[in-house]
Structures are given as structure tokens and as C-alpha cells.
Design a protein around this motif. Structure first.
Motif, PDB file in Angstrom:
ATOM      1  N   ARG A 133       0.839  -1.203   0.000  1.00  0.00           N
ATOM      2  CA  ARG A 133       0.000   0.000   0.000  1.00  0.00           C
ATOM      3  C   ARG A 133       0.874   1.254   0.000  1.00  0.00           C
ATOM      4  O   ARG A 133       0.609   2.214  -0.739  1.00  0.00           O
ATOM      5  CB  ARG A 133      -0.898  -0.018   1.241  1.00  0.00           C
ATOM      6  CG  ARG A 133      -1.846   1.160   1.351  1.00  0.00           C
ATOM      7  CD  ARG A 133      -3.020   1.014   0.426  1.00  0.00           C
ATOM      8  NE  ARG A 133      -3.953   2.137   0.565  1.00  0.00           N
ATOM      9  CZ  ARG A 133      -4.997   2.315  -0.208  1.00  0.00           C
ATOM     10  NH1 ARG A 133      -5.256   1.466  -1.181  1.00  0.00           N
ATOM     11  NH2 ARG A 133      -5.802   3.344  -0.026  1.00  0.00           N
ATOM     12  N   LYS A 137       0.990   4.142  -2.979  1.00  0.00           N
ATOM     13  CA  LYS A 137       0.552   5.515  -2.721  1.00  0.00           C
ATOM     14  C   LYS A 137       1.704   6.477  -2.460  1.00  0.00           C
ATOM     15  O   LYS A 137       1.573   7.681  -2.681  1.00  0.00           O
ATOM     16  CB  LYS A 137      -0.406   5.534  -1.522  1.00  0.00           C
ATOM     17  CG  LYS A 137      -1.627   4.648  -1.708  1.00  0.00           C
ATOM     18  CD  LYS A 137      -2.444   5.054  -2.929  1.00  0.00           C
ATOM     19  CE  LYS A 137      -3.661   4.172  -3.096  1.00  0.00           C
ATOM     20  NZ  LYS A 137      -4.450   4.541  -4.290  1.00  0.00           N
ATOM     21  N   SER A 142      -0.315   5.886   4.249  1.00  0.00           N
ATOM     22  CA  SER A 142      -1.083   4.888   3.505  1.00  0.00           C
ATOM     23  C   SER A 142      -0.831   3.474   4.020  1.00  0.00           C
ATOM     24  O   SER A 142      -1.669   2.593   3.854  1.00  0.00           O
ATOM     25  CB  SER A 142      -0.750   4.960   2.011  1.00  0.00           C
ATOM     26  OG  SER A 142       0.628   4.716   1.788  1.00  0.00           O
ATOM     27  N   GLU A 145      -3.668   2.702   6.544  1.00  0.00           N
ATOM     28  CA  GLU A 145      -5.062   2.906   6.150  1.00  0.00           C
ATOM     29  C   GLU A 145      -5.820   1.587   6.297  1.00  0.00           C
ATOM     30  O   GLU A 145      -6.032   0.846   5.342  1.00  0.00           O
ATOM     31  CB  GLU A 145      -5.132   3.424   4.718  1.00  0.00           C
ATOM     32  CG  GLU A 145      -4.555   4.824   4.551  1.00  0.00           C
ATOM     33  CD  GLU A 145      -4.532   5.287   3.108  1.00  0.00           C
ATOM     34  OE1 GLU A 145      -4.812   4.464   2.210  1.00  0.00           O
ATOM     35  OE2 GLU A 145      -4.210   6.462   2.874  1.00  0.00           O
ATOM     36  N   GLU A 147      -8.861   0.748   6.797  1.00  0.00           N
ATOM     37  CA  GLU A 147     -10.110   0.505   6.079  1.00  0.00           C
ATOM     38  C   GLU A 147      -9.850  -0.031   4.674  1.00  0.00           C
ATOM     39  O   GLU A 147     -10.699  -0.728   4.101  1.00  0.00           O
ATOM     40  CB  GLU A 147     -10.944   1.787   6.004  1.00  0.00           C
ATOM     41  CG  GLU A 147     -10.378   2.897   5.137  1.00  0.00           C
ATOM     42  CD  GLU A 147      -9.295   3.713   5.836  1.00  0.00           C
ATOM     43  OE1 GLU A 147      -8.772   4.654   5.211  1.00  0.00           O
ATOM     44  OE2 GLU A 147      -8.973   3.388   6.999  1.00  0.00           O
ATOM     45  N   SER A 148      -8.668   0.266   4.124  1.00  0.00           N
ATOM     46  CA  SER A 148      -8.281  -0.263   2.816  1.00  0.00           C
ATOM     47  C   SER A 148      -7.527  -1.580   2.940  1.00  0.00           C
ATOM     48  O   SER A 148      -7.622  -2.444   2.054  1.00  0.00           O
ATOM     49  CB  SER A 148      -7.412   0.757   2.066  1.00  0.00           C
ATOM     50  OG  SER A 148      -8.107   1.962   1.846  1.00  0.00           O
ATOM     51  N   THR A 213      -6.994  -7.139  -4.836  1.00  0.00           N
ATOM     52  CA  THR A 213      -7.648  -5.881  -5.205  1.00  0.00           C
ATOM     53  C   THR A 213      -8.542  -6.071  -6.420  1.00  0.00           C
ATOM     54  O   THR A 213      -9.689  -5.589  -6.454  1.00  0.00           O
ATOM     55  CB  THR A 213      -6.596  -4.796  -5.502  1.00  0.00           C
ATOM     56  OG1 THR A 213      -5.770  -4.612  -4.350  1.00  0.00           O
ATOM     57  CG2 THR A 213      -7.262  -3.480  -5.871  1.00  0.00           C
ATOM     58  N   ARG A 216     -11.747  -7.895  -5.521  1.00  0.00           N
ATOM     59  CA  ARG A 216     -12.725  -7.037  -4.854  1.00  0.00           C
ATOM     60  C   ARG A 216     -13.411  -6.111  -5.847  1.00  0.00           C
ATOM     61  O   ARG A 216     -14.620  -5.889  -5.778  1.00  0.00           O
ATOM     62  CB  ARG A 216     -12.044  -6.213  -3.761  1.00  0.00           C
ATOM     63  CG  ARG A 216     -11.702  -7.033  -2.524  1.00  0.00           C
ATOM     64  CD  ARG A 216     -11.005  -6.171  -1.492  1.00  0.00           C
ATOM     65  NE  ARG A 216     -11.674  -4.892  -1.294  1.00  0.00           N
ATOM     66  CZ  ARG A 216     -12.814  -4.738  -0.619  1.00  0.00           C
ATOM     67  NH1 ARG A 216     -13.409  -5.787  -0.100  1.00  0.00           N
ATOM     68  NH2 ARG A 216     -13.352  -3.536  -0.492  1.00  0.00           N
TER      69      ARG A 216
END
Length: 230
Positions: A133, A137, A142, A145, A147-148, A213, A216
Motif C-alpha cells: 500500500r 501511494k 497509507s 489505512e 479501512e483499505s 484488489t 474485490r
């Protein structure tokens, strides 16, 4: 994915040069800066693979590699603080209690050991995703994060890739330990093999992250709970 990961560095145009530089940096890793450069190179691998680039990067823009390596090291350090704190509080506290209350102290130390192991394993599992991540980013924040990150680490693709990478690192560790006992030549070979294994694992982490990813995005958030990793 396994064959692709093994051939990722080998099939690059500058494979021999990259492995040579990487191995030399590992040898001088005790000077810290070389270790940060290697970590920065790993971040570059994560970034490229997650973007779908199949060509292994070379060692260039050393300042950028060092900065990325330092940021990655800080991210890993922050994640490592939780099991470290648990170990100090529970294990250290339990040992301190043993003089006055052996049973309670022993229980607290045992509980602390269990908690530290479980949390440490969770950190070991999440950190690669956090580094991917960050590689994508470019900001240290990041890497936290959640929630990601949570949907990614719960996905089967990521879990499978993580286990594959762990298996490669374990096997490489066994092999390097065996050949390192040979004076000089064996030790040098172990260093270069260790670097190669690190790049191979990085490829798998990034690829599995990307596949999770894509999964999803393809199936949508409404099915997140239908294919959990754990």
C-alpha cells in the motif's frame, strides 16, 4: 505465480548485476544505509509488480531508494511496537511478579507469551500488505489505512500468496543456513541467495495484493464476506 516469482529477477536484463549489487549491500547492511537501500529496492519491486510491470527494477536513484527504505523501516517498526509492548508488559510483568506470587506471575507471563505470539503473527501477516500500500501511494500514512488494508488481508488471494512467500523464505532460510557453514564461499552464496529470495517474496506479496484488489473490484463489496481468508 510460483514460477513467475522465481523467474522474475532471473529473466530481467540486468539480473546478474542486480543480484551482485544487492548481495554486496546485504553484506554491508550493518552500516544501516546499505540495508535501507535494499529495503528501498524491495519497495520498488512492490510498486512495479502491483502496477503490472513484469520487468525487475535496477539499482538506480540511490537517494530515492534510501528514503523509501527508511520510510518502510519506520512502518515496520510502528507495527512491531504492539507485540513488543505486549511482551514487556505481560512477560516482563509476569517475571517480576514471580518472586512474590509465583503462580500469578507464571500465568501472566504465559498469557503474555501467547498474546505476543498471536499478535506478532498478525503483524507478520499484515505488514507486507501495508508495504505494498505504501509502495503504491507513496505516503507513510497509507501503510496504516486500515479501512483499505483489512479487506485485502481477508481475501483468499492475499492469504494464499502470503503463505507461498513464507514457504519460499523458510526454504531459502534452511538452504542458506546449510551452505553458510562452508567457509567464505558458502557464506557469500548464502547472502546472494537470501537477497534473491527476498525479491522473490516481494514479487509474490505485490502480485497477491494486486489479485486481491482485482477480485474485490470485480465481484464488488457486496460479496466481501463470502470468501474470507480466515
Amino acid at each position: 505465480m510460483f514460477n513467475d516469482s522465481i523467474n522474475y529477477l532471473k529473466d530481467s536484463d540486468d539480473a546478474a548485476k542486480t543480484v551482485l549489487i544487492g548481495g554486496i549491500l546485504v553484506i554491508f547492511g550493518f552500516l544501516i544505509i546499505p540495508a535501507l537501500i535494499v529495503q528501498g529496492y524491495t519497495i520498488r519491486v512492490l510498486r512495479r509488480v502491483s502496477d503490472g510491470d513484469t520487468e525487475a527494477p535496477v539499482f538506480s536513484d540511490w537517494g530515492k531508494l534510501t528514503i523509501d527504505g527508511l520510510k518502510a523501516a519506520i512502518i515496520v517498526l510502528v507495527y512491531s511496537l504492539l507485540p513488543a509492548i505486549l511482551a514487556v508488559v505481560f512477560i516482563g510483568g509476569g517475571v517480576a511478579l514471580m518472586d512474590r506470587a509465583p503462580f500469578i506471575g507464571g500465568f501472566v507471563a504465559l498469557l503474555g507469551s501467547l498474546l505476543t505470539f498471536v499478535v506478532g503473527l498478525a503483524v507478520l501477516y499484515v505488514v507486507p500488505a501495508a508495504l505494498v500500500r505504501f509502495a503504491e501511494k507513496g505516503t507513510m500514512g497509507s501503510g496504516f489505512e486500515y479501512e483499505s488494508l483489512v479487506p485485502i488481508v481477508r481475501d483468499r488471494e492475499y492469504a494464499t500468496g502470503w503463505l507461498l512467500a513464507l514457504g519460499i523464505l523458510v526454504v531459502a532460510g534452511v538452504i542458506t543456513s546449510a551452505i553458510a557453514v562452508v567457509p567464505l564461499i558458502g557464506w557469500l552464496a548464502a547472502v546472494f541467495l537470501g537477497f534473491y529470495a527476498q525479491v522473490t517474496a516481494a514479487y509474490i506479496y505485490a502480485r497477491s495484493y494486486a489479485e486481491a484488489t482485482e477480485h474485490r473490484l470485480r465481484e464488488g463489496p457486496e460479496v466481501d464476506d463470502t470468501r474470507p481468508a480466515v
